[in-house]
Write an enzyme that holds these catalytic residues in place. Structure first.
Site, PDB file in Angstrom:
ATOM      1  N   THR A  58      24.934 -38.472  54.634  1.00  0.00           N
ATOM      2  CA  THR A  58      25.097 -37.438  53.622  1.00  0.00           C
ATOM      3  C   THR A  58      23.749 -37.156  52.993  1.00  0.00           C
ATOM      4  OG1 THR A  58      25.476 -39.051  51.892  1.00  0.00           O
ATOM      5  CG2 THR A  58      27.415 -38.188  53.008  1.00  0.00           C
TER       6      THR A  58
ATOM      7  N   GLU B  87      31.792 -35.714  54.080  1.00  0.00           N
ATOM      8  CA  GLU B  87      32.854 -36.721  54.164  1.00  0.00           C
ATOM      9  C   GLU B  87      34.138 -36.170  54.798  1.00  0.00           C
ATOM     10  OE1 GLU B  87      30.812 -36.178  51.754  1.00  0.00           O
ATOM     11  OE2 GLU B  87      30.202 -38.037  50.760  1.00  0.00           O
TER      12      GLU B  87
ATOM     13  N   LYS C  31      28.962 -30.316  29.714  1.00  0.00           N
ATOM     14  CA  LYS C  31      29.949 -30.577  28.666  1.00  0.00           C
ATOM     15  C   LYS C  31      29.277 -30.347  27.322  1.00  0.00           C
ATOM     16  CE  LYS C  31      33.919 -33.499  28.335  1.00  0.00           C
ATOM     17  NZ  LYS C  31      34.487 -34.796  28.436  1.00  0.00           N
TER      18      LYS C  31
ATOM     19  N   TRP D  75      34.044 -27.777  28.680  1.00  0.00           N
ATOM     20  CA  TRP D  75      33.384 -27.723  29.978  1.00  0.00           C
ATOM     21  C   TRP D  75      32.853 -26.322  30.229  1.00  0.00           C
ATOM     22  CZ3 TRP D  75      36.786 -30.340  34.304  1.00  0.00           C
ATOM     23  CH2 TRP D  75      36.708 -31.724  34.147  1.00  0.00           C
TER      24      TRP D  75
HETATM   25  P1  AMP Z   1      27.564 -31.684  51.865  1.00  0.00           P
HETATM   26  O1  AMP Z   1      28.261 -32.978  51.983  1.00  0.00           O
HETATM   27  O2  AMP Z   1      26.092 -31.803  51.796  1.00  0.00           O
HETATM   28  O3  AMP Z   1      28.010 -30.717  52.907  1.00  0.00           O
HETATM   29  O4  AMP Z   1      27.964 -31.050  50.456  1.00  0.00           O
HETATM   30  C1  AMP Z   1      29.302 -30.844  50.111  1.00  0.00           C
HETATM   31  C2  AMP Z   1      29.373 -30.224  48.758  1.00  0.00           C
HETATM   32  O5  AMP Z   1      28.882 -28.872  48.788  1.00  0.00           O
HETATM   33  C3  AMP Z   1      30.773 -30.089  48.249  1.00  0.00           C
HETATM   34  O6  AMP Z   1      31.269 -31.298  47.713  1.00  0.00           O
HETATM   35  C4  AMP Z   1      30.626 -28.986  47.206  1.00  0.00           C
HETATM   36  O7  AMP Z   1      30.103 -29.490  46.001  1.00  0.00           O
HETATM   37  C5  AMP Z   1      29.585 -28.086  47.828  1.00  0.00           C
HETATM   38  N1  AMP Z   1      30.230 -26.952  48.504  1.00  0.00           N
HETATM   39  C6  AMP Z   1      30.488 -26.802  49.809  1.00  0.00           C
HETATM   40  N2  AMP Z   1      31.090 -25.624  50.056  1.00  0.00           N
HETATM   41  C7  AMP Z   1      31.237 -25.005  48.852  1.00  0.00           C
HETATM   42  C8  AMP Z   1      31.804 -23.762  48.405  1.00  0.00           C
HETATM   43  N3  AMP Z   1      32.323 -22.884  49.266  1.00  0.00           N
HETATM   44  N4  AMP Z   1      31.784 -23.504  47.081  1.00  0.00           N
HETATM   45  C9  AMP Z   1      31.252 -24.360  46.198  1.00  0.00           C
HETATM   46  N5  AMP Z   1      30.703 -25.541  46.555  1.00  0.00           N
HETATM   47  C10 AMP Z   1      30.699 -25.858  47.852  1.00  0.00           C
END
Ligand code: AMP
Length: 550
Positions: free
Chosen positions: A188, A334, A444, A449
Site C-alpha cells: 500500500t 486492500e 473537526k 465535521w
Molecule cells: P489506495 O489504497 O492507494 O488505492 O487508496 C485508497 C483510498 O483512495 C481510499 O481508501 C479512498 O480514501 C481513496 N479513494 C479511492 N477512490 C475514491 C473515490 N472515488 N472517491 C474518493 N476517494 C477515493
C-alpha cells in the site's frame, strides 16, 4: 444439524477458480486481436498465450517453483500483462513493485515480500544498484529492455526477457492447485509508516474479475464491451491496474499498454489506436485535458473511470465538454480494488446534464457481491439518507484477508468482522455511496465535521484555481480549523479575499457551513502528492500545522 454437502461422483472434475481459467476462451475466440505496447510492439492474443507459456517455462528454467515470489519493476507493458498471468499460473506469487516509492521503501518491499527473482526494466537498474548490498538474499535478475542495447550495469543479470522467452516452451502445461493459493502481493502507498503488504488469491482475483465484468459489461452508460479498445492509465504495479487487464483479457478486447505515462503520448495512443475505455486518477486526467494536444484528439468515444481520489465536479464538467463519458469508481489496495462504480441507472439517462454530473461524481453503487455499510463508532448502521456520514466498512469475496506478516494491523483492519476502509461517506436512497473524507483527514472544528473533499471541490470551481487541497490544522479554540492550499492557474490573478468571498457565496446558499470557510488560504506553486499522484495530506499537515493561525 449441518448443511448437506453435494455429492461428487469419483470422475467429476473439481474446478478450482484459477487465473488460468480466464485465458483459454479469449485466445481461442479472438486469436488475432491486438495487444499494443506504446510505439514498441504489436502482438496478438495467440502470441499472448504462447508467450505466457514461454515465460513460465523460462522462469521454471531459472529455478522458479510453486510458492516462490517473482517481482516485476516495469512500466505498463505487454510484458507486465504476460506476468499477470504466467507467474500466478505457475503457482508462484507476483509481486508488483511500486517503482515510484523511494529506494529505501522499495528495498523494504523486496525484502519483506521475500522476492526470489526480479524482472527489471533497464530504467530501474540504478535503483537496484543503489540498494543491492542490502537485498537479502541475492535475487536472480531478468532484464526487460526496450532499447536493444546492452545496459552498462555492475549487477549480475541472469537472463534477458526476450531471450528467456525464445528458449521457453509455448505449450507449457499449467497445473491445477488450490484456488486459495496466493497469486499476487503488493504494498500500500499509505502515507504513514512503512508500506504494508496486501495479498490476493486466485479465487479472489477470478471473482473480482467476474464481479467487475458483470458490473461493467452490457448496455447502459459507461459500459465495457467486446468492441471496446482498452488502455489502463493507472499503473499495473498499483492494485493490478484496478484488475481491469484481467477483465479486458477475459472480454478479448484490443489492449494498449502505454509504457511510462506522458500526456502527449497517452493522447497520441488514444487517437491512433481508437482507445475507448480507460481508468485513471483525477490528476492524470487533469494533465491530459491541460495538454495542448487535447485540441487535436477526439475524446468523444472515450469512457473513463476516475478513482483513487474523489472526482472533482469541475474536472468532470471539463471532460464532459469534450464528450468524455466520465464516472467515478472507488476502492483501495486492500480491496483488490473495486468496490463501487458510479454508473447512471437507466431512468437517469433522461436527466439533464447537471443532475447526471451529480451521479457521475458520486462514489458509486456497490459491485455485485460487495456489501457496504456506513457505521458509527460502535458499528451501528447509519441511515441511507444521502446526508448522514459514517465510516465505510465492507465485505466481499475479494478483500485482502490481512496485511503480510503483520497480525496486529490485520486485526485492526478487520475489527468486528468487516474491513474498515478508513473512509467517511454517506449512502443515498438510490444506493449510491459518496465519500466525503478520509477518517484521518476529516476536519473537526468546534465539534462539527467538515468535509475537506467538498471544500476542495468548491474552491476548484473558481475559474482562477488550478489545484486545491484543504487540511485541518490544530487550533486552540476550535480543536481544528481548515487551511486551504491553492495553486492558481497561470497568468490568473486571485487572492485570499476572492476565494473567501467565493466560498461565502456557497455558505449563503447553504451548500457549505459558514464555519467551513478556511481562515487561512495559502497560495503555493505546487501541492505535495503521493507516489500515485494523490494529494499527500500527511505531508501537508507536517509542513503547515505549525504555521501560526491568524
Ligand atoms: P489506495 O489504497 O492507494 O488505492 O487508496 C485508497 C483510498 O483512495 C481510499 O481508501 C479512498 O480514501 C481513496 N479513494 C479511492 N477512490 C475514491 C473515490 N472515488 N472517491 C474518493 N476517494 C477515493
Amino acid at each position: 444439524m449441518s448443511e448437506k454437502s453435494i455429492e461428487r461422483t469419483p470422475s467429476a472434475h473439481y474446478n478450482p477458480l484459477l487465473i488460468k481459467n480466464l485465458l483459454g476462451n479469449p485466445i481461442r475466440q479472438f486469436p488475432t486481436r491486438e495487444i499494443v505496447y506504446g510505439d514498441c510492439t504489436r502482438q496478438t492474443y495467440r502470441d499472448l498465450g504462447e508467450r505466457i507459456g514461454r515465460l513460465a517455462s523460462g522462469l521454471a528454467g531459472l529455478g522458479v517453483k510453486r510458492g516462490d515470489t517473482v517481482a516485476v519493476m516495469d512500466w505498463d507493458s505487454h510484458r507486465y500483462l504476460e506476468c499477470f498471468f504466467a507467474v500466478p499460473m505457475m503457482g508462484a506469487v507476483l509481486h508488483t513493485v511500486n517503482i515510484r516509492l523511494s529506494p529505501e521503501q522499495i528495498l523494504h518491499t523486496i525484502n519483506h515480500a521475500e522476492d526470489d527473482v526480479i524482472l527489471v526494466n533497464t530504467e530501474f537498474l540504478p535503483i537496484l544498484e543503489a540498494i543491492r548490498d542490502r537485498i537479502e538474499p541475492v535475487k536472480k535478475l531478468v532484464l526487460l529492455n526496450d532499447s536493444g542495447q546492452t545496459p552498462a550495469t555492475t549487477l549480475d543479470i541472469g537472463a534477458e526477457y526476450e531471450t528467456l522467452l525464445a528458449s521457453g516452451d509455448p505449450g507449457h502445461k499449467f497445473p491445477d492447485f488450490s484456488e486459495d493459493a496466493r497469486a499476487t502481493t503488493f504494498y500500500t502507498t499509505g502515507t504513514t509508516g512503512l508500506p504494508k503488504g496486501v495479498y490476493f488469491s486466485h479465487r479472489q482475483l477470478v471473482l473480482h474479475t467476474l464481479g467487475a465484468l458483470s458490473a461493467v459489461t452490457g448496455t447502459g452508460q459507461g459500459r465495457f464491451n467486446r468492441d471496446d479498445v482498452y488502455m489502463p492509465i493507472t499503473p499495473m504495479f498499483h492494485v493490478h491496474a484496478w484488475g481491469v487487464p484481467y477483465v479486458a483479457t477475459l472480454l478479448g478486447v484490443k489492449q494498449v499498454y502505454p509504457g511510462r505515462y506522458a500526456p502527449e503520448q497517452l493522447l497520441t495512443l488514444i487517437q491512433r489506436e481508437n482507445v475507448t475505455f480507460s481508468h485513471c486518477v483525477p490528476t492524470i486526467l487533469q494533465m491530459l485535458l491541460a495538454s495542448p494536444k487535447v485540441e487535436e484528439t477526439d475524446l468523444s468515444r472515450w469512457k473513463v473511470i476516475i478513482g483513487g481520489a474523489a472526482l472533482p465536479r469541475t474536472l468532470a464538467k471539463q471532460a464532459r465538454d469534450r464528450g468524455v463519458d466520465i464516472f467515478a469508481g472507488y476502492g483501495m489496495s486492500e480491496t483488490c480494488p473495486l468496490l463501487t462504480l458510479a454508473h447512471l441507472k437507466p431512468h437517469m439517462l433522461d436527466w439533464d446534464e447537471e443532475r447526471q454530473l451529480d451521479i457521475r461524481c458520486k462514489t458509486g453503487l456497490p459491485l455485485p457481491l460487495v456489501e457496504l455499510r456506513i457505521v458509527d463508532e460502535d458499528m451501528n448502521d447509519l441511515p441511507h439518507d444521502g446526508k448522514t456520514a459514517g465510516e465505510v466498512v465492507a465485505r466481499s469475496p475479494w478483500l485482502t484477508q490481512g496485511y503480510l506478516k503483520d497480525p496486529q494491523s490485520s486485526e485492526q483492519l478487520w475489527r468486528g468482522g468487516y474491513l474498515h476502509t478508513g473512509d467517511i461517506g454517506a449512502i443515498d436512497e438510490e444506493g449510491y455511496l459518496k465519500i466525503t473524507d478520509r477518517l484521518k483527514d476529516v476536519i473537526k472544528t468546534g465539534g462539527e465535521w467538515i468535509s475537506s473533499l467538498e471544500l476542495e471541490d468548491l474552491i476548484l470551481k473558481h475559474p482562477a484555481v488550478a489545484e486545491a487541497a484543504v487540511i485541518g490544522v490544530p487550533d486552540p479554540t476550535w480543536g481544528e480549523r481548515p487551511l486551504a492550499l491553492v495553486v492558481p492557474r497561470p497568468a490568473r490573478q486571485v487572492d485570499e479575499t476572492a476565494i473567501r468571498d467565493w466560498l461565502k457565496d456557497f455558505a449563503d446558499r447553504g451548500i457549505v457551513s459558514k464555519w467551513g470557510i478556511p481562515d487561512r488560504i495559502l497560495f503555493v506553486d505546487s501541492i505535495p502528492k503521493t507516489s500515485v499522484g494523490k494529494l499527500n495530506k500527511k505531508a501537508m499537515r507536517e509542513q503547515y500545522a505549525q504555521a501560526p493561525n491568524r
